[in-house]
Design a protein around this motif. Structure first.
Motif, PDB file in Angstrom:
ATOM      1  N   ALA A  50       0.826  -1.210   0.000  1.00 53.71           N
ATOM      2  CA  ALA A  50       0.000   0.000   0.000  1.00 53.71           C
ATOM      3  C   ALA A  50       0.858   1.257   0.000  1.00 53.71           C
ATOM      4  N   LEU A  51       1.888   1.285   0.824  1.00 51.07           N
ATOM      5  CA  LEU A  51       2.739   2.471   0.898  1.00 51.07           C
ATOM      6  C   LEU A  51       3.536   2.674  -0.385  1.00 51.07           C
ATOM      7  N   THR A  52       3.915   1.578  -1.045  1.00 53.25           N
ATOM      8  CA  THR A  52       4.586   1.682  -2.344  1.00 53.25           C
ATOM      9  C   THR A  52       3.616   2.254  -3.369  1.00 53.25           C
ATOM     10  N   ALA A  53       2.409   1.709  -3.406  1.00 54.70           N
ATOM     11  CA  ALA A  53       1.403   2.152  -4.375  1.00 54.70           C
ATOM     12  C   ALA A  53       1.065   3.632  -4.201  1.00 54.70           C
ATOM     13  N   LEU A  54       1.004   4.070  -2.974  1.00 54.11           N
ATOM     14  CA  LEU A  54       0.638   5.457  -2.683  1.00 54.11           C
ATOM     15  C   LEU A  54       1.832   6.402  -2.674  1.00 54.11           C
ATOM     16  N   HIS A  55       3.013   5.868  -2.895  1.00 60.17           N
ATOM     17  CA  HIS A  55       4.277   6.628  -2.844  1.00 60.17           C
ATOM     18  C   HIS A  55       4.353   7.449  -1.562  1.00 60.17           C
ATOM     19  N   ARG A  56       4.494   6.719  -0.460  1.00 60.34           N
ATOM     20  CA  ARG A  56       4.632   7.326   0.867  1.00 60.34           C
ATOM     21  C   ARG A  56       5.985   6.941   1.452  1.00 60.34           C
ATOM     22  N   PRO A  57       7.076   7.518   0.916  1.00 56.13           N
ATOM     23  CA  PRO A  57       8.423   7.081   1.317  1.00 56.13           C
ATOM     24  C   PRO A  57       8.743   7.267   2.794  1.00 56.13           C
ATOM     25  N   GLU A  58       8.209   8.296   3.423  1.00 56.37           N
ATOM     26  CA  GLU A  58       8.523   8.501   4.840  1.00 56.37           C
ATOM     27  C   GLU A  58       7.990   7.354   5.690  1.00 56.37           C
ATOM     28  N   LEU A  77      10.828  -9.126  -0.570  1.00 54.44           N
ATOM     29  CA  LEU A  77      10.440  -7.728  -0.752  1.00 54.44           C
ATOM     30  C   LEU A  77      10.820  -7.225  -2.137  1.00 54.44           C
ATOM     31  N   VAL A  78      11.983  -7.641  -2.635  1.00 57.29           N
ATOM     32  CA  VAL A  78      12.387  -7.278  -4.004  1.00 57.29           C
ATOM     33  C   VAL A  78      11.361  -7.818  -4.991  1.00 57.29           C
ATOM     34  N   ALA A  79      10.956  -9.061  -4.832  1.00 64.96           N
ATOM     35  CA  ALA A  79       9.979  -9.666  -5.740  1.00 64.96           C
ATOM     36  C   ALA A  79       8.627  -8.947  -5.642  1.00 64.96           C
ATOM     37  N   ALA A  80       8.211  -8.604  -4.431  1.00 72.11           N
ATOM     38  CA  ALA A  80       6.926  -7.923  -4.252  1.00 72.11           C
ATOM     39  C   ALA A  80       6.956  -6.539  -4.889  1.00 72.11           C
ATOM     40  N   ILE A  81       8.023  -5.808  -4.673  1.00 77.79           N
ATOM     41  CA  ILE A  81       8.124  -4.458  -5.236  1.00 77.79           C
ATOM     42  C   ILE A  81       8.225  -4.514  -6.755  1.00 77.79           C
ATOM     43  N   THR A  82       8.941  -5.493  -7.280  1.00 75.89           N
ATOM     44  CA  THR A  82       9.013  -5.668  -8.734  1.00 75.89           C
ATOM     45  C   THR A  82       7.625  -5.944  -9.294  1.00 75.89           C
ATOM     46  N   HIS A  83       6.885  -6.803  -8.643  1.00 75.92           N
ATOM     47  CA  HIS A  83       5.513  -7.107  -9.052  1.00 75.92           C
ATOM     48  C   HIS A  83       4.655  -5.835  -9.016  1.00 75.92           C
ATOM     49  N   THR A  88       1.410  -0.368  -9.810  1.00 75.01           N
ATOM     50  CA  THR A  88       1.406   0.907  -9.082  1.00 75.01           C
ATOM     51  C   THR A  88       2.233   1.988  -9.764  1.00 75.01           C
ATOM     52  N   GLY A  89       2.970   1.613 -10.786  1.00 74.66           N
ATOM     53  CA  GLY A  89       3.797   2.579 -11.492  1.00 74.66           C
ATOM     54  C   GLY A  89       5.281   2.350 -11.249  1.00 74.66           C
ATOM     55  N   TRP A  90       6.019   2.496 -12.323  1.00 74.19           N
ATOM     56  CA  TRP A  90       7.462   2.271 -12.268  1.00 74.19           C
ATOM     57  C   TRP A  90       8.161   3.196 -11.284  1.00 74.19           C
ATOM     58  N   ASN A  92       7.115   4.605  -8.543  1.00 73.32           N
ATOM     59  CA  ASN A  92       6.842   4.178  -7.164  1.00 73.32           C
ATOM     60  C   ASN A  92       7.697   2.978  -6.782  1.00 73.32           C
ATOM     61  N   ALA A  93       7.774   2.016  -7.680  1.00 72.37           N
ATOM     62  CA  ALA A  93       8.560   0.810  -7.410  1.00 72.37           C
ATOM     63  C   ALA A  93      10.052   1.119  -7.340  1.00 72.37           C
ATOM     64  N   MET A  94      10.521   1.967  -8.223  1.00 75.32           N
ATOM     65  CA  MET A  94      11.945   2.328  -8.200  1.00 75.32           C
ATOM     66  C   MET A  94      12.296   3.039  -6.892  1.00 75.32           C
ATOM     67  N   SER A  95      11.426   3.922  -6.443  1.00 76.25           N
ATOM     68  CA  SER A  95      11.666   4.610  -5.165  1.00 76.25           C
ATOM     69  C   SER A  95      11.675   3.624  -4.002  1.00 76.25           C
ATOM     70  N   ALA A  96      10.698   2.721  -3.995  1.00 78.38           N
ATOM     71  CA  ALA A  96      10.625   1.724  -2.924  1.00 78.38           C
ATOM     72  C   ALA A  96      11.848   0.818  -2.941  1.00 78.38           C
ATOM     73  N   MET A  97      12.277   0.424  -4.134  1.00 76.10           N
ATOM     74  CA  MET A  97      13.438  -0.457  -4.244  1.00 76.10           C
ATOM     75  C   MET A  97      14.707   0.247  -3.772  1.00 76.10           C
ATOM     76  N   THR A  98      14.814   1.517  -4.079  1.00 78.91           N
ATOM     77  CA  THR A  98      15.972   2.302  -3.622  1.00 78.91           C
ATOM     78  C   THR A  98      16.011   2.369  -2.098  1.00 78.91           C
ATOM     79  N   GLN A  99      14.837   2.548  -1.488  1.00 76.77           N
ATOM     80  CA  GLN A  99      14.773   2.555  -0.014  1.00 76.77           C
ATOM     81  C   GLN A  99      15.144   1.194   0.544  1.00 76.77           C
ATOM     82  N   LEU A 100      14.621   0.132  -0.040  1.00 72.96           N
ATOM     83  CA  LEU A 100      14.933  -1.203   0.444  1.00 72.96           C
ATOM     84  C   LEU A 100      16.426  -1.483   0.329  1.00 72.96           C
ATOM     85  N   LYS A 101      17.017  -1.106  -0.777  1.00 75.22           N
ATOM     86  CA  LYS A 101      18.453  -1.325  -0.968  1.00 75.22           C
ATOM     87  C   LYS A 101      19.248  -0.617   0.132  1.00 75.22           C
TER      88      LYS A 101
END
Length: 106
Positions: A50-58, A77-83, A88-90, A92-101
Motif C-alpha cells: 500500500a505504501l509503495t502504491a501510494l508513494h509514501r516514502p517517509e 520484498l524485491v519480488a513484491a516491489i518488482t511485481h 502501481t507505477g514504475w 513508485n517501485a523504483m523509489s521503494a526499491m531504492t529505499q529497500l536497498k
C-alpha cells in the motif's frame, strides 16, 4: 515519560496531535496490527504494498524495516516491489526499491 519510552508517534506528534497519536498507538498498532486474522509478516507485506502504491516514502522506510523484522526476506520484498511496478507505477517501485536497498545494505 522519557523519549526512549515513547512510541514513534508520540515522539513525532505527541505535543501537536495527541488524539492522532492515541489512535495510532491504541487502534492502529494496538488493535489492527494485533488482529490474529493476518500474521505480522502478512500485515507487513500488505502495508509495504500500500505504501509503495501510494508513494509514501517517509512511512515506507519504517515499514520496510518492520517487514524485515517480521520475517520477510530481502528477496521477497524485491519480488513484491518488482511485481508492484506493473500495478502501481514504475517510479513508485523504483523509489521503494531504492529505499529497500539502502536499508538492506546498511
Amino acid at each position: 515519560m522519557t523519549e526512549q519510552a515513547q512510541t514513534r508517534a508520540q515522539q513525532l506528534l505527541g505535543d501537536t496531535a495527541p488524539e492522532l497519536v492515541r489512535l495510532t498507538d491504541d487502534v492502529l498498532f494496538g488493535q489492527v496490527w494485533a488482529d490474529p486474522a493476518l500474521s505480522p509478516r502478512d500485515r507487513s507485506l500488505v502495508t509495504v504494498a500500500a505504501l509503495t502504491a501510494l508513494h509514501r516514502p517517509e512511512q515506507l522506510d519504517a515499514h520496510l524495516r518492520l517487514a524485515l523484522a517480521n520475517g520477510l526476506g530481502k528477496e521477497e520484498l524485491v519480488a513484491a516491489i518488482t511485481h508492484l511496478a506493473f500495478y502501481t507505477g514504475w517510479p513508485n517501485a523504483m523509489s521503494a526499491m531504492t529505499q529497500l536497498k539502502a536499508i538492506a545494505e546498511a
